[in-house]
Design a protein around this motif. Structure first.
Motif, mmCIF file in Angstrom:
data_model
loop_
_atom_site.group_PDB
_atom_site.id
_atom_site.type_symbol
_atom_site.label_atom_id
_atom_site.label_comp_id
_atom_site.label_asym_id
_atom_site.label_seq_id
_atom_site.Cartn_x
_atom_site.Cartn_y
_atom_site.Cartn_z
ATOM 1 N N ASN A 39 1.066 -0.951 0.522
ATOM 2 C CA ASN A 39 -0.029 0.186 0.055
ATOM 3 C C ASN A 39 0.153 1.372 -0.078
ATOM 4 O OD1 ASN A 39 -2.403 -1.427 -0.102
ATOM 5 N ND2 ASN A 39 -2.611 -0.969 2.171
ATOM 6 N N TYR A 43 1.715 3.503 -5.681
ATOM 7 C CA TYR A 43 1.714 4.313 -6.457
ATOM 8 C C TYR A 43 3.509 5.142 -7.253
ATOM 9 C CZ TYR A 43 -3.067 3.755 -5.490
ATOM 10 O OH TYR A 43 -4.147 3.152 -4.845
ATOM 11 N N LEU A 44 3.646 4.634 -6.414
ATOM 12 C CA LEU A 44 5.306 4.878 -6.913
ATOM 13 C C LEU A 44 5.761 4.427 -7.916
ATOM 14 C CD1 LEU A 44 6.488 4.566 -2.709
ATOM 15 C CD2 LEU A 44 5.410 6.647 -4.131
ATOM 16 N N TYR A 102 6.631 11.811 -1.367
ATOM 17 C CA TYR A 102 6.086 11.794 0.159
ATOM 18 C C TYR A 102 5.757 10.341 0.010
ATOM 19 C CZ TYR A 102 2.500 13.976 -2.035
ATOM 20 O OH TYR A 102 1.339 14.864 -2.742
ATOM 21 N N TRP A 109 -1.287 7.097 8.457
ATOM 22 C CA TRP A 109 -2.355 7.464 7.356
ATOM 23 C C TRP A 109 -3.517 7.865 8.227
ATOM 24 C CZ3 TRP A 109 -2.578 3.939 2.593
ATOM 25 C CH2 TRP A 109 -1.624 3.759 2.321
ATOM 26 N N SER A 115 0.250 16.532 6.015
ATOM 27 C CA SER A 115 -0.206 17.804 6.087
ATOM 28 C C SER A 115 1.402 18.823 7.171
ATOM 29 C CB SER A 115 -1.568 18.032 6.372
ATOM 30 O OG SER A 115 -2.274 17.041 6.076
ATOM 31 N N PHE A 137 4.210 14.977 -9.616
ATOM 32 C CA PHE A 137 2.728 13.864 -10.503
ATOM 33 C C PHE A 137 2.215 13.212 -9.550
ATOM 34 C CE2 PHE A 137 7.291 16.488 -11.981
ATOM 35 C CZ PHE A 137 6.111 16.663 -13.775
ATOM 36 N N ASN A 142 -4.305 7.787 -6.969
ATOM 37 C CA ASN A 142 -4.122 8.099 -5.950
ATOM 38 C C ASN A 142 -4.362 9.094 -5.233
ATOM 39 O OD1 ASN A 142 -2.110 8.108 -3.694
ATOM 40 N ND2 ASN A 142 -0.016 8.699 -4.564
#
Ligand SMILES: CC(C)(COP(=O)(O)OP(=O)(O)OC[C@H]1O[C@@H](n2cnc3c(N)ncnc32)[C@H](O)[C@@H]1OP(=O)(O)O)[C@@H](O)C(=O)NCCC(=O)NCCS
Length: 187
Positions: A39, A43-44, A102, A109, A115, A137, A142
């Motif tokens: 997880n 998305y990396l 990041y 999470w 933030s 990007f 995501n």
């Protein structure tokens, strides 16, 4: 970017719950641990370090990148224990522009941790490093990353086809580009 000239020392930034500081070799095992969760890297463009040795190596690459001016990558550490729970970075400096990236251990999470980190890194980028534009990007799926960028007033500026290719699978993904201008940054 000549960080050593502008910043003199690698900054240590503290917020309510976290400490942003330079990565050290002792962080290698924790980095490996939180990256062993799909997880975190789904998305990396890489799957994170797969062994302690690779984890140690990548920390060394990032720290050398600070000296050469390619990247300033911070450990996000729990302020009480100093244990690393994520990283955040500015890289790809070109004129007065840079990219932000990041990732955070899934155990942390949705608690507002990123933030806290992003706000401080944007301040560093605009105020101390003199940037006028910071971009990110993000792939279509995501949602968390898109939402956090919007929260900081980043604007979705475009759709880049086959923009980012995974360093293991070679699969290339379409990405959205988000941009924030210094005058639009709200702390
Ligand atoms: C993206 C990521 C860093 C968010 O970190 P986080 O500490 O959970 O984010 P925060 O708690 O500060 O959330 C800030 C805002 O982002 C949005 N957000 C965060 N996670 C979300 C989710 N899963 N779904 C929808 N919105 C989300 C919300 O608007 C949230 O504000 P709210 O809690 O007041 O509603 C984290 O999910 C992560 O590490 N993901 C994997 C790595 C990654 O994808 N990195 C980015 C690559 S581009």
């Amino acid at each position: 970017m000549n960080f050593t000239k502008i910043l003199k020392e690698f900054p240590v930034i503290e917020t309510e719950r976290i400490r942003l500081r330079q990565l050290k070799k002792e962080d290698a095992d924790e980095l490996l641990k939180y990256y062993s969760n799909e997880n975190v890297y789904r998305y990396l463009d890489w799957n994170g370090p797969e062994t302690s040795e690779k984890s140690y190596k990548v920390i060394d690459i990032w720290n050398k990148g600070y000296i050469s001016g390619w990247i300033i990558r911070f450990a996000i550490a729990d302020k009480l224990t100093d244990k690393i729970i994520g990283t955040i970075f500015l890289s790809e400096f070109e004129g007065k522009r840079a990219e932000i990236g990041y990732e955070l251990s899934e155990n942390y999470w949705r608690q507002g941790i990123m933030s806290e980190a992003i706000g401080r890194i944007l301040s560093l980028g605009f105020e101390r490093l003199g940037l006028t534009r910071i971009q990110a990007f993000v792939c279509e799926e995501n949602i968390a990353s898109k939402e956090i960028l919007k929260k900081f007033n980043f604007k979705e500026e475009g759709y880049l086809r086959q923009f980012e290719c995974h360093n293991v699978t070679g699969e290339c993904k379409d990405m959205y580009v988000y941009g924030l201008i210094n005058t639009e940054f709200k702390k």
